[in-house]
Design an enzyme around this catalytic site. Structure first.
Site, PDB file in Angstrom:
ATOM      1  N   ASP A 102       0.806  -1.230   0.000  1.00  0.00           N
ATOM      2  CA  ASP A 102       0.000   0.000   0.000  1.00  0.00           C
ATOM      3  C   ASP A 102       0.836   1.276   0.000  1.00  0.00           C
ATOM      4  O   ASP A 102       0.453   2.276   0.591  1.00  0.00           O
ATOM      5  CB  ASP A 102      -0.972   0.007   1.192  1.00  0.00           C
ATOM      6  CG  ASP A 102      -1.971  -1.129   1.092  1.00  0.00           C
ATOM      7  OD1 ASP A 102      -2.286  -1.535  -0.037  1.00  0.00           O
ATOM      8  OD2 ASP A 102      -2.423  -1.614   2.145  1.00  0.00           O
ATOM      9  N   LYS A 134       1.954   1.904  -5.237  1.00  0.00           N
ATOM     10  CA  LYS A 134       2.668   1.386  -6.407  1.00  0.00           C
ATOM     11  C   LYS A 134       1.847   1.504  -7.687  1.00  0.00           C
ATOM     12  O   LYS A 134       2.387   1.768  -8.754  1.00  0.00           O
ATOM     13  CB  LYS A 134       3.020  -0.108  -6.192  1.00  0.00           C
ATOM     14  CG  LYS A 134       3.992  -0.338  -5.063  1.00  0.00           C
ATOM     15  CD  LYS A 134       4.218  -1.827  -4.821  1.00  0.00           C
ATOM     16  CE  LYS A 134       3.008  -2.554  -4.265  1.00  0.00           C
ATOM     17  NZ  LYS A 134       2.626  -2.186  -2.891  1.00  0.00           N
ATOM     18  N   GLY A 192      -3.974  -4.678  -4.136  1.00  0.00           N
ATOM     19  CA  GLY A 192      -5.040  -3.712  -4.407  1.00  0.00           C
ATOM     20  C   GLY A 192      -4.402  -2.446  -4.921  1.00  0.00           C
ATOM     21  O   GLY A 192      -3.837  -1.674  -4.158  1.00  0.00           O
ATOM     22  N   HIS A 193      -4.439  -2.249  -6.226  1.00  0.00           N
ATOM     23  CA  HIS A 193      -3.760  -1.100  -6.818  1.00  0.00           C
ATOM     24  C   HIS A 193      -4.792  -0.118  -7.367  1.00  0.00           C
ATOM     25  O   HIS A 193      -5.634  -0.476  -8.172  1.00  0.00           O
ATOM     26  CB  HIS A 193      -2.793  -1.569  -7.914  1.00  0.00           C
ATOM     27  CG  HIS A 193      -1.681  -2.420  -7.371  1.00  0.00           C
ATOM     28  ND1 HIS A 193      -0.831  -3.134  -8.153  1.00  0.00           N
ATOM     29  CD2 HIS A 193      -1.297  -2.656  -6.090  1.00  0.00           C
ATOM     30  CE1 HIS A 193       0.044  -3.776  -7.381  1.00  0.00           C
ATOM     31  NE2 HIS A 193      -0.240  -3.503  -6.130  1.00  0.00           N
ATOM     32  N   GLN A 211       2.455  -6.051  -3.202  1.00  0.00           N
ATOM     33  CA  GLN A 211       2.893  -6.162  -1.804  1.00  0.00           C
ATOM     34  C   GLN A 211       4.162  -5.321  -1.558  1.00  0.00           C
ATOM     35  O   GLN A 211       4.392  -4.367  -2.275  1.00  0.00           O
ATOM     36  CB  GLN A 211       3.091  -7.633  -1.397  1.00  0.00           C
ATOM     37  CG  GLN A 211       1.787  -8.401  -1.248  1.00  0.00           C
ATOM     38  CD  GLN A 211       1.214  -8.908  -2.559  1.00  0.00           C
ATOM     39  OE1 GLN A 211       1.902  -9.469  -3.390  1.00  0.00           O
ATOM     40  NE2 GLN A 211      -0.080  -8.729  -2.762  1.00  0.00           N
TER      41      GLN A 211
HETATM   42  P1  IMO Z   1      -0.571  -4.201  -2.369  1.00  0.00           P
HETATM   43  O1  IMO Z   1      -0.066  -4.785  -3.672  1.00  0.00           O
HETATM   44  C1  IMO Z   1      -0.855  -4.530   1.943  1.00  0.00           C
HETATM   45  C2  IMO Z   1      -0.744  -8.585   3.650  1.00  0.00           C
HETATM   46  C3  IMO Z   1      -2.010  -9.092   4.330  1.00  0.00           C
HETATM   47  C4  IMO Z   1      -1.401 -10.020   5.371  1.00  0.00           C
HETATM   48  C5  IMO Z   1      -0.223 -10.643   4.630  1.00  0.00           C
HETATM   49  C6  IMO Z   1      -0.527 -12.006   4.011  1.00  0.00           C
HETATM   50  O2  IMO Z   1      -1.852  -3.494  -2.477  1.00  0.00           O
HETATM   51  O3  IMO Z   1       0.501  -3.410  -1.695  1.00  0.00           O
HETATM   52  P2  IMO Z   1      -1.950 -12.803   1.920  1.00  0.00           P
HETATM   53  O4  IMO Z   1      -3.400 -12.641   1.599  1.00  0.00           O
HETATM   54  O5  IMO Z   1      -1.025 -12.205   0.917  1.00  0.00           O
HETATM   55  O6  IMO Z   1      -1.574 -14.210   2.259  1.00  0.00           O
HETATM   56  O7  IMO Z   1      -1.750 -11.969   3.294  1.00  0.00           O
HETATM   57  O8  IMO Z   1       0.115  -9.720   3.613  1.00  0.00           O
HETATM   58  N1  IMO Z   1      -0.942  -8.106   2.264  1.00  0.00           N
HETATM   59  C7  IMO Z   1      -0.931  -6.814   1.904  1.00  0.00           C
HETATM   60  N2  IMO Z   1      -0.834  -5.686   2.635  1.00  0.00           N
HETATM   61  N3  IMO Z   1      -0.920  -4.427   0.606  1.00  0.00           N
HETATM   62  C8  IMO Z   1      -0.980  -5.547  -0.136  1.00  0.00           C
HETATM   63  O9  IMO Z   1      -0.904  -5.516  -1.489  1.00  0.00           O
HETATM   64  C9  IMO Z   1      -1.035  -6.809   0.496  1.00  0.00           C
HETATM   65  N4  IMO Z   1      -1.123  -8.088   0.067  1.00  0.00           N
HETATM   66  C10 IMO Z   1      -1.050  -8.868   1.152  1.00  0.00           C
HETATM   67  O10 IMO Z   1      -2.718  -8.049   4.925  1.00  0.00           O
HETATM   68  O11 IMO Z   1      -0.883  -9.299   6.456  1.00  0.00           O
HETATM   69 MG    MG Z   2      -2.822  -1.783  -2.068  1.00  0.00          MG
END
Ligand code: IMO
Ligand code: MG
Length: 441
Positions: free
Chosen positions: A12, A15, A39-40, A227
């Protein structure tokens, strides 16, 4: 010329917006890991697009590729494509035949395991999209890849081997009721249909060869990380991580390009001017719930995928040092600088105290990281203002204190600032340098 965009914190960081911006000069945008846990958000012309799987560059009409390192929820994929079509776009998306498929039983098992952990206060707080279980099956050599959806015999054989084991795991170990998510015939029909759809739309490719060929013909490739570094399964705060490698090495193994395609290109770390986290795990600079809820009001701090409130903290420089080293950043983008405008007090964590010692990097065990207490530096604040004027006038128009903040981060990491985000829209980022512009090398 290639560039890789990577989250340097806990996801978050913004990106999606950065990829959208830099993809102007890209020919192809490639996701290399993760799935619909991402979530982009991309804002263009007042329109907001929320993408979980499709590479953000497709909003600009670029070819989007989902590499072998991704795990694909095909329902999400086709929903997103359909949504973009109804909004007048014509998304060109290709998927690697080597990418793994997320099945409904992965989602059931993801939630079951989280529920079982809650009792012991060990829950990761996953997005519940089956990401971990899908990667488990990949590593356990019982996963099913996109290419296998196209072959009836192989698909049925694979499902018949895997699904009964998954059903027993769900029922006997996790004590959950199983339904059609674990029914071989149902899964076979559903995923054969997805396979047909992928094939009839010409979406399945050998992505590594396609990308290599495009690059050889002079295409600019943009690798889009999902992530962030600190939720990388190897370099993050295990076990409070996702199950893939968002870090730079993941762009190599997750796409099948020659390592130099990533390593010799630009590697841009996206940094949020403060820190946020959805999900559990340590966070040394975390604010009290009272302060965090005030910040959340200002910055809309809720997860794009899950809608969960984000935990909020001060900028943590040791985390950024770790990210800069692991990824080999050649530059950074500092996002959400506008969000800090109007704070009465601003702090950054420069180092930690750990068991009586001063440390400047993130310890390699999560238990030790959890014992770290931040050593803060108080920095000059800047007031909130009409950021659209600054946007028009560029970097020098930033408030002095904001510029000092940006320069401080850049100096600490020893890399230049490519852009500064002062709002969510495409034109609310002050670009100092484009990663595909070789004239400044
Ligand atoms: P973007 O791409 C923030 C976190 C989840 C959890 C951990 C594992 O938008 O930055 P998962 O469902 O991947 O097995 O969860 O990773 N998490 C994220 N936190 N932004 C994301 O994606 C995330 N994708 C997974 O909250 O702590
Ligand atoms: Mg996101």
């Amino acid at each position: 010329m290639n560039a890789t965009v990577i989250g340097s914190q806990l996801g978050d960081e913004g990106k999606g917006g950065v990829v959208d911006l830099f993809s102007e000069d890209a020919d192809v945008v490639v996701r290399y890991q993760g799935g619909d846990n991402a979530g982009h958000t991309v804002v263009h012309d007042g329109e907001e697009y929320k993408l979980r799987l499709i590479p953000s560059g497709v909003i600009r009409g670029k070819t989007g590729v989902l590499g072998n390192g991704c795990v694909l929820n095909l329902e999400t994929l086709f929903d997103e494509i359909e949504t973009l079509r109804t909004r007048g776009l014509n998304p060109d998306v290709r998927v690697s035949s080597r990418a793994h498929v997320v099945f409904p039983y992965h989602r059931v098992l993801d939630r079951a395991e989280e529920t079982s952990k809650t009792d012991e206060d060990q829950a990761v707080g996953t997005t519940g999209n089956g990401i971990g279980p899908a990667y488990e099956d990949k590593a356990g050599r019982r996963g099913i890849r996109v290419g296998e959806l196209l072959d009836e015999t192989v698909l049925r054989d694979r499902l018949e081997y895997t699904v009964p084991k998954k059903r027993r795991l769900a029922e006997d170990v996790f004590d959950v009721d199983t339904g059609i998510e674990f029914d071989v015939d149902h899964l076979f029909e559903t995923f054969r249909a997805f396979g047909d759809q992928l094939q009839s739309e010409g979406m399945v490719v050998d992505a590594g060869s396609v990308l290599t060929e495009m690059a050889r013909d002079g295409a600019n490739v943009l690798f889009e990380g999902a992530q962030g570094t600190h939720i990388d399964v190897d370099h993050g705060n295990y076990p409070f991580v996702t199950s893939s490698n968002p870090t730079a090495g993941g762009a190599i193994t997750g796409t099948g390009v020659d390592p130099s395609a990533v390593a010799d290109g630009q590697i841009i770390g996206v940094v949020k001017a403060y820190l946020s986290r959805v999900g559990s795990g340590p966070m040394p600079t975390e604010l009290s719930e009272e302060s965090a809820s005030r910040v959340r009001e200002e910055v809309g701090g809720f997860g794009t995928v899950t809608g969960r409130p984000r935990r909020i903290g001060w900028l943590d420089v040791p985390m950024l040092r770790h990210a800069a080293r692991v990824n080999g950043f050649t530059g950074i983008v500092l996002n959400h600088v506008d969000a800090l405008g109007g704070f009465e007090e601003l702090k950054v964590c420069e180092a930690y105290e750990l068991d009586g010692e001063r440390v400047t990097d993130v310890p390699s065990t999560t238990a030790a990281w959890a014992r770290c207490t931040p050593e803060y530096r108080t920095v000059e604040t800047w007031s909130d203002r009409d950021w659209s004027e600054i946007r028009d006038d560029g970097y020098d128009a930033l408030p002095d204190a904001a510029r000092t903040y940006v320069d401080y981060v850049s100096t600490e990491l020893g890399v230049p600032v490519y852009a500064v985000g002062i709002g969510p829209g495409r034109d609310e980022t002050i670009v100092r340098r484009h990663p595909f512009d070789s004239s400044e090398d």
